[in-house]
Structures are given as C-alpha cells and as structure tokens.
Design a protein around this motif. Structure first.
Motif, PDB file in Angstrom:
ATOM      1  N   THR A  20     -15.178   4.918 -66.216  1.00  0.00           N
ATOM      2  CA  THR A  20     -13.860   4.585 -66.738  1.00  0.00           C
ATOM      3  C   THR A  20     -12.768   5.376 -66.031  1.00  0.00           C
ATOM      4  OG1 THR A  20     -14.848   4.150 -68.895  1.00  0.00           O
ATOM      5  CG2 THR A  20     -12.477   4.399 -68.847  1.00  0.00           C
ATOM      6  N   LEU A  21     -11.695   4.683 -65.707  1.00  0.00           N
ATOM      7  CA  LEU A  21     -10.498   5.256 -65.102  1.00  0.00           C
ATOM      8  C   LEU A  21      -9.424   5.274 -66.176  1.00  0.00           C
ATOM      9  CD1 LEU A  21      -8.760   5.971 -62.586  1.00  0.00           C
ATOM     10  CD2 LEU A  21      -8.566   3.515 -62.170  1.00  0.00           C
ATOM     11  N   PRO A  74     -12.157  -0.102 -66.616  1.00  0.00           N
ATOM     12  CA  PRO A  74     -13.382   0.203 -65.863  1.00  0.00           C
ATOM     13  C   PRO A  74     -13.051   0.628 -64.431  1.00  0.00           C
ATOM     14  CG  PRO A  74     -13.583  -1.898 -66.995  1.00  0.00           C
ATOM     15  CD  PRO A  74     -12.144  -1.482 -67.101  1.00  0.00           C
ATOM     16  N   ARG A  75     -13.759   1.647 -63.947  1.00  0.00           N
ATOM     17  CA  ARG A  75     -13.595   2.044 -62.543  1.00  0.00           C
ATOM     18  C   ARG A  75     -14.081   0.916 -61.645  1.00  0.00           C
ATOM     19  NH1 ARG A  75     -13.450   7.456 -60.482  1.00  0.00           N
ATOM     20  NH2 ARG A  75     -14.683   6.590 -58.795  1.00  0.00           N
ATOM     21  N   PRO A  76     -13.427   0.700 -60.503  1.00  0.00           N
ATOM     22  CA  PRO A  76     -13.899  -0.351 -59.587  1.00  0.00           C
ATOM     23  C   PRO A  76     -15.278  -0.064 -59.019  1.00  0.00           C
ATOM     24  CG  PRO A  76     -11.985   0.791 -58.682  1.00  0.00           C
ATOM     25  CD  PRO A  76     -12.213   1.333 -60.052  1.00  0.00           C
ATOM     26  N   THR A  77     -15.618   1.214 -58.855  1.00  0.00           N
ATOM     27  CA  THR A  77     -16.954   1.630 -58.462  1.00  0.00           C
ATOM     28  C   THR A  77     -17.335   2.834 -59.336  1.00  0.00           C
ATOM     29  OG1 THR A  77     -16.122   3.147 -56.770  1.00  0.00           O
ATOM     30  CG2 THR A  77     -16.716   0.932 -56.048  1.00  0.00           C
ATOM     31  N   VAL A  78     -18.595   3.012 -59.547  1.00  0.00           N
ATOM     32  CA  VAL A  78     -19.071   4.140 -60.340  1.00  0.00           C
ATOM     33  C   VAL A  78     -18.729   5.433 -59.604  1.00  0.00           C
ATOM     34  CG1 VAL A  78     -21.136   5.246 -61.281  1.00  0.00           C
ATOM     35  CG2 VAL A  78     -20.927   2.768 -61.331  1.00  0.00           C
ATOM     36  N   CYS A  87     -13.343  10.238 -55.849  1.00  0.00           N
ATOM     37  CA  CYS A  87     -14.380  10.664 -56.790  1.00  0.00           C
ATOM     38  C   CYS A  87     -13.832  11.109 -58.145  1.00  0.00           C
ATOM     39  CB  CYS A  87     -15.190  11.786 -56.164  1.00  0.00           C
ATOM     40  SG  CYS A  87     -16.621  12.273 -57.132  1.00  0.00           S
ATOM     41  N   TYR A  88     -12.678  11.766 -58.150  1.00  0.00           N
ATOM     42  CA  TYR A  88     -12.106  12.257 -59.409  1.00  0.00           C
ATOM     43  C   TYR A  88     -11.009  11.339 -59.957  1.00  0.00           C
ATOM     44  CZ  TYR A  88     -14.736  16.359 -58.177  1.00  0.00           C
ATOM     45  OH  TYR A  88     -15.762  17.204 -57.842  1.00  0.00           O
ATOM     46  N   ALA A  89     -10.719  10.262 -59.246  1.00  0.00           N
ATOM     47  CA  ALA A  89      -9.711   9.267 -59.636  1.00  0.00           C
ATOM     48  C   ALA A  89      -8.315   9.855 -59.753  1.00  0.00           C
ATOM     49  CB  ALA A  89     -10.119   8.564 -60.932  1.00  0.00           C
ATOM     50  N   GLY A  90      -8.069  10.981 -59.130  1.00  0.00           N
ATOM     51  CA  GLY A  90      -6.778  11.644 -59.223  1.00  0.00           C
ATOM     52  C   GLY A  90      -5.677  11.023 -58.401  1.00  0.00           C
TER      53      GLY A  90
END
Length: 110
Positions: A20-21, A74-78, A87-90
């Motif tokens: 999750t983002l 949902p994140r586009p990729t895990v 990786c950290y979606a920052g």
C-alpha cells in the motif's frame, strides 16, 4: 495559480506496508484545510489517473481535527520487487506538486 503548497505545510508519500502507498496532506490552518477539501481537488479520480489504480481501491479520508487528508492505494509493484523504483515510496508525491488547484472549477493542469 494555486498549488498544494499554498494549502499544505507538508505533502508526503510513503509505504503503508509492502502493498500500500499512502499520501498525507497536512494543511497550514483551518481555512486552508476547508478550502482544499471544498475544492474537491483531492479525489479518487485524480489518484487513479496519476497512479494507474482502480478508483474503487483508493481510500480517501478527511481528518478535520488534524487539518489533514490521507489517501491510500495499492502500490503499483510490491515493495522491494525488482521493478520497484522507489522502495520507500517517498518520491511518489512528486507528480502532484505541479498540478494547479482551482477551487472555482476544480480543474487540474500541469
């Protein structure tokens, strides 16, 4: 020309687990929060368009006592997958920063 930074003292994105983002929009004050929410700018269609998510999978929550809006999808990729470029979606909030927030007609443009 009004942008998110005219309303928010903090705009950030981050992981809410590996799948999750989440985005946080924390407003300067009550007036800024009220104006941002009333504009309708932050909506599921915006995030669906920008991040390729199904609008039904996007959760948008207004937190009036915190003067904040939270959006999760949902994140586009895990997280950690070979195709995961953040990786950290920052850095995922970036595309939102150049968009124009218009309270009168709820337009968005870059």
């Amino acid at each position: 020309m009004t942008t998110l930074l005219d309303y928010c003292s903090l705009v950030r994105s981050k992981n809410a687990g590996p799948f999750t983002l989440t985005f946080d929009f924390m407003c300067h004050d009550q007036a800024a929060y009220d104006a941002l929410v009333a504009s309708g700018f932050l909506n599921t269609e915006l995030f669906a368009d920008l991040y390729g998510a199904d609008p039904a999978d996007i959760l948008l929550v207004n937190h009036p006592l915190a003067l904040a809006v939270k959006v999760s999808l949902p994140r586009p990729t895990v997280q950690g997958d070979l195709r995961d470029s953040d990786c950290y979606a920052g850095q995922q909030y970036g595309p939102l920063m150049d968009l124009v927030v218009s309270a009168s007609d709820q337009e968005r443009s870059a």
